[in-house]
Scaffold this motif. Structure first.
Motif, PDB file in Angstrom:
ATOM      1  N   SER A  83       0.853  -1.194   0.000  1.00  0.00           N
ATOM      2  CA  SER A  83       0.000   0.000   0.000  1.00  0.00           C
ATOM      3  C   SER A  83       0.883   1.236   0.000  1.00  0.00           C
ATOM      4  CB  SER A  83      -0.940   0.002   1.213  1.00  0.00           C
ATOM      5  OG  SER A  83      -0.212  -0.024   2.420  1.00  0.00           O
ATOM      6  N   PHE A  84       0.376   2.306  -0.579  1.00  0.00           N
ATOM      7  CA  PHE A  84       1.202   3.513  -0.737  1.00  0.00           C
ATOM      8  C   PHE A  84       0.298   4.724  -0.944  1.00  0.00           C
ATOM      9  CE2 PHE A  84       0.924   0.883  -4.547  1.00  0.00           C
ATOM     10  CZ  PHE A  84       0.234   1.712  -5.419  1.00  0.00           C
ATOM     11  N   TRP A  85       0.863   5.880  -0.586  1.00  0.00           N
ATOM     12  CA  TRP A  85       0.191   7.155  -0.814  1.00  0.00           C
ATOM     13  C   TRP A  85       0.549   7.661  -2.204  1.00  0.00           C
ATOM     14  CZ3 TRP A  85      -3.355   8.321   2.648  1.00  0.00           C
ATOM     15  CH2 TRP A  85      -3.185   7.930   3.980  1.00  0.00           C
ATOM     16  N   LEU A  86      -0.435   8.242  -2.892  1.00  0.00           N
ATOM     17  CA  LEU A  86      -0.203   8.780  -4.227  1.00  0.00           C
ATOM     18  C   LEU A  86       0.275  10.223  -4.157  1.00  0.00           C
ATOM     19  CD1 LEU A  86      -3.342   7.496  -6.192  1.00  0.00           C
ATOM     20  CD2 LEU A  86      -1.105   6.396  -5.930  1.00  0.00           C
ATOM     21  N   ASP A  87       1.070  10.586  -5.148  1.00  0.00           N
ATOM     22  CA  ASP A  87       1.460  11.976  -5.323  1.00  0.00           C
ATOM     23  C   ASP A  87       0.420  12.624  -6.235  1.00  0.00           C
ATOM     24  OD1 ASP A  87       2.554  14.405  -6.188  1.00  0.00           O
ATOM     25  OD2 ASP A  87       4.610  13.664  -5.998  1.00  0.00           O
ATOM     26  N   ARG A 136      -9.081   1.404  -1.709  1.00  0.00           N
ATOM     27  CA  ARG A 136      -8.676   2.802  -1.867  1.00  0.00           C
ATOM     28  C   ARG A 136      -9.087   3.541  -0.607  1.00  0.00           C
ATOM     29  NH1 ARG A 136     -10.879   7.765  -3.405  1.00  0.00           N
ATOM     30  NH2 ARG A 136      -9.526   9.080  -4.725  1.00  0.00           N
ATOM     31  N   PHE A 137      -8.176   4.295  -0.052  1.00  0.00           N
ATOM     32  CA  PHE A 137      -8.459   5.029   1.180  1.00  0.00           C
ATOM     33  C   PHE A 137      -8.095   6.497   0.980  1.00  0.00           C
ATOM     34  CE2 PHE A 137      -6.604   6.837   5.095  1.00  0.00           C
ATOM     35  CZ  PHE A 137      -7.744   6.874   5.887  1.00  0.00           C
ATOM     36  N   SER A 170      -4.662   6.752  -0.733  1.00  0.00           N
ATOM     37  CA  SER A 170      -3.797   5.578  -0.607  1.00  0.00           C
ATOM     38  C   SER A 170      -4.439   4.399  -1.343  1.00  0.00           C
ATOM     39  CB  SER A 170      -3.598   5.216   0.868  1.00  0.00           C
ATOM     40  OG  SER A 170      -3.026   3.929   1.005  1.00  0.00           O
ATOM     41  N   LEU A 171      -3.615   3.605  -2.036  1.00  0.00           N
ATOM     42  CA  LEU A 171      -4.075   2.407  -2.734  1.00  0.00           C
ATOM     43  C   LEU A 171      -3.411   1.174  -2.131  1.00  0.00           C
ATOM     44  CD1 LEU A 171      -3.870   3.567  -6.474  1.00  0.00           C
ATOM     45  CD2 LEU A 171      -5.816   3.725  -4.909  1.00  0.00           C
ATOM     46  N   LEU A 186       5.521   4.878   0.305  1.00  0.00           N
ATOM     47  CA  LEU A 186       5.127   3.592   0.866  1.00  0.00           C
ATOM     48  C   LEU A 186       4.541   3.747   2.263  1.00  0.00           C
ATOM     49  CD1 LEU A 186       8.228   1.499  -0.237  1.00  0.00           C
ATOM     50  CD2 LEU A 186       5.954   1.478  -1.265  1.00  0.00           C
ATOM     51  N   ARG A 187       3.604   2.858   2.573  1.00  0.00           N
ATOM     52  CA  ARG A 187       3.015   2.849   3.914  1.00  0.00           C
ATOM     53  C   ARG A 187       3.592   1.674   4.696  1.00  0.00           C
ATOM     54  NH1 ARG A 187      -3.350   3.665   3.938  1.00  0.00           N
ATOM     55  NH2 ARG A 187      -2.830   3.890   6.136  1.00  0.00           N
TER      56      ARG A 187
END
Length: 514
Positions: free
Chosen positions: A431-435, A465-466, A475-476, A513-514
């Motif tokens: 999972s990761f945060w988008l720019d 999706r959060f 975040s995906l 990255l989360r």
């Protein structure tokens, strides 16, 4: 065992019913309640090549006993004998360097990471006995019974960036999934280059007799090859044989009424799905005819093609099977073009689904040549071979293991029997945060996964999706499934690949990255 096993030796492991943890066990135990035998064997570089019922009588001197020879013996009913063999090791994932001549200049380029081991395989060349060549020759031989044929030699699969401007509007979109590479000017001699590559490039790289770099003004005002003098030229690996249609029909020796046939590898970025592949072999049929004969010529070609494909796809079906494998031409929304579809019954009734194995283009109205109209039929030979021989995994077509080709007897078509059964699979979530400024390219996400994992990722599933309620940052979360079709793959290897994947997407896709 692996330390003392002969090259083609076998390790036999007999286990009681359910202990193996594979689908061969009836009933199959939960994975954690089994020996996890295929995963344990992978640690020794071994793959499960066969499994059959264990028979006490088949082992001379065998006596069923129990712990310390007590009366309580093993239950041998339903026991299975597992046959393990050596696996090919995972090769170096570093891309090879290739060298090619454009005009009078030599250039070099690394193969794209997602295509390592896929260039220069020669499956369609004269000495090959690969099933892709076999199916192509069968297809062409059957067509030759009805149509006059002209087979054309396929050029090297590089397309210059400047050359893309000649593509007609109806197939320009295929370039959106192309693998772009930089050709770097290379003045090294062939001997030194061969030493730093894995093979002799002279057999692979051919001089462009009809292509050269576009000319541009040089430093002294004379015309020079564009960018070549200064170091680089932008090219892509051919995404489809359709890029050659203009050159074919405008050639002075083009014959209306004859089927002109091109066959060769093509390369496209794609999502990781069971029947999509970043490289496959394509056969392109080009037929030109007078406008007043269009309907009759087109229908004749489609009818004969359907008959040939139906015949090929039913050859490996068991006698008395209720399943059918019929090819259909599905008309597209424009009312002119077709998709060539069939059902994947060859992999069992539970896997039946519509599969696109080719296309028919009749709407290329922008191509006008000597009052002719044209039909272009594109066929995916890799998918055809998979269907005909019941090969469930496209990656098996590209294996370096010699056992693959031993399955194919000249002049005979029988279902493929895999030498790697029930390979273990491993799942990892990410999972990761988008720019927000950069966006997210999911196709590139899949391409990076393919490259880092050496094609061992077989599935990427979107989980959630959060959106943060305060920052509104998105975040995906995705789940990756790793599994090979022909090599031993361990949990440790997968963990290393996943770790590298996390680093790569952070750098290439600009995610956090989360």
């Amino acid at each position: 065992c692996a330390d003392v096993l002969a090259e083609e030796g076998e390790v036999h492991v007999a286990l009681c019913r359910g202990q193996g943890g594979t689908p061969a066990d009836k009933p199959q135990r939960e994975w954690h309640n089994s020996w996890q035998v295929v995963a344990m064997a992978a640690l020794g570089g071994l793959i499960l090549s066969d499994v059959y019922p264990f028979s006490c009588e088949a082992v001379p001197g065998y006596k069923c006993t129990g712990y310390r020879s007590q009366d309580k013996s093993f239950h041998v009913e339903g026991a299975l004998n597992h046959i393990f063999t050596r696996s090919l090791p995972f090769g170096c994932s570093q891309p090879r360097i290739f060298r090619i001549k454009l005009g009078d200049q030599w250039f070099s380029f690394p193969e794209p990471e997602a295509l390592v081991g896929k260039l220069n395989r020669g499956f369609l060349e004269a000495p090959s006995c690969h099933p892709i060549k076999t199916i192509n020759e069968k297809l062409i031989a059957e067509l030759s019974k009805t149509f006059p044929l002209k087979r054309l030699k396929c050029s090297f699969p590089l397309l210059l960036q400047e050359g893309t401007s000649v593509l007609p509007s109806w197939n320009c979109d295929i370039l959106s999934t192309a693998f772009w590479i930089n050709l770097c000017e290379d003045n090294s001699n062939s001997e030194s280059l061969t030493c730093r590559t894995t093979q002799d490039m002279e057999d692979f790289l051919v001089s462009f007799s009809e292509l050269s770099l576009p000319k541009g003004p040089g430093r002294d005002g004379k015309e020079e090859a564009h960018e070549g003098i200064y170091g680089q030229a932008k090219v892509c690996l051919r995404p489809s044989l359709l890029v050659h249609v203009l050159a074919v029909i405008q050639a002075p020796d083009f014959l209306p009424g004859s089927l002109h046939i091109l066959s060769g590898p093509v390369f496209q970025k794609c999502h990781i799905l069971p029947f999509t592949m970043p490289v496959f072999h394509e056969t392109l049929l080009i037929l030109g005819f007078n406008q007043n004969l269009k309907d009759g010529c087109l229908q004749s070609l489609l009818d004969h093609l359907k008959g040939i494909l139906d015949s090929l796809l039913t050859q490996t079906m068991p006698e008395g099977s209720k399943l059918s494998s019929s090819v259909e031409f599905v008309l597209q929304p424009n009312g002119k073009d077709y998709m060539i579809c069939t059902k994947t019954h060859n992999f069992g009734p539970d896997c039946a689904k519509d599969l696109i194995i080719g296309s028919v283009t009749t709407s290329a109205t922008s191509i006008i040549h000597k009052d002719q109209c044209f039909v272009f039929v594109s066929m995916n030979l890799d998918l055809l071979a998979m269907l005909v021989w019941s090969i469930s995994d496209w990656r098996m077509l590209w294996t370096f293991d010699n056992r693959f080709l031993k399955n194919f007897v000249p002049g005979k078509i029988e279902p493929f029997k895999s030498y790697s059964l029930y390979p273990p699979c491993y799942m990892h979530d990410i999972s990761f945060w988008l720019d927000e400024k950069k966006g997210f390219d999911e196709l590139e996400f899949h391409t990076v996964a393919r490259a880092v994992s050496q094609d061992t990722v077989i599935s990427i599933r979107f989980l959630s999706r959060f959106q943060h309620p305060k920052t509104e940052q998105v975040s995906l979360c995705y789940r990756l499934t790793y599994q090979t079709c022909d090599k031993a793959l361990t949990h440790q290897q997968v963990a290393s690949m996943q770790s590298q994947f996390r680093k790569e997407i952070q750098q290439r896709l600009h995610v956090t990255l989360r």
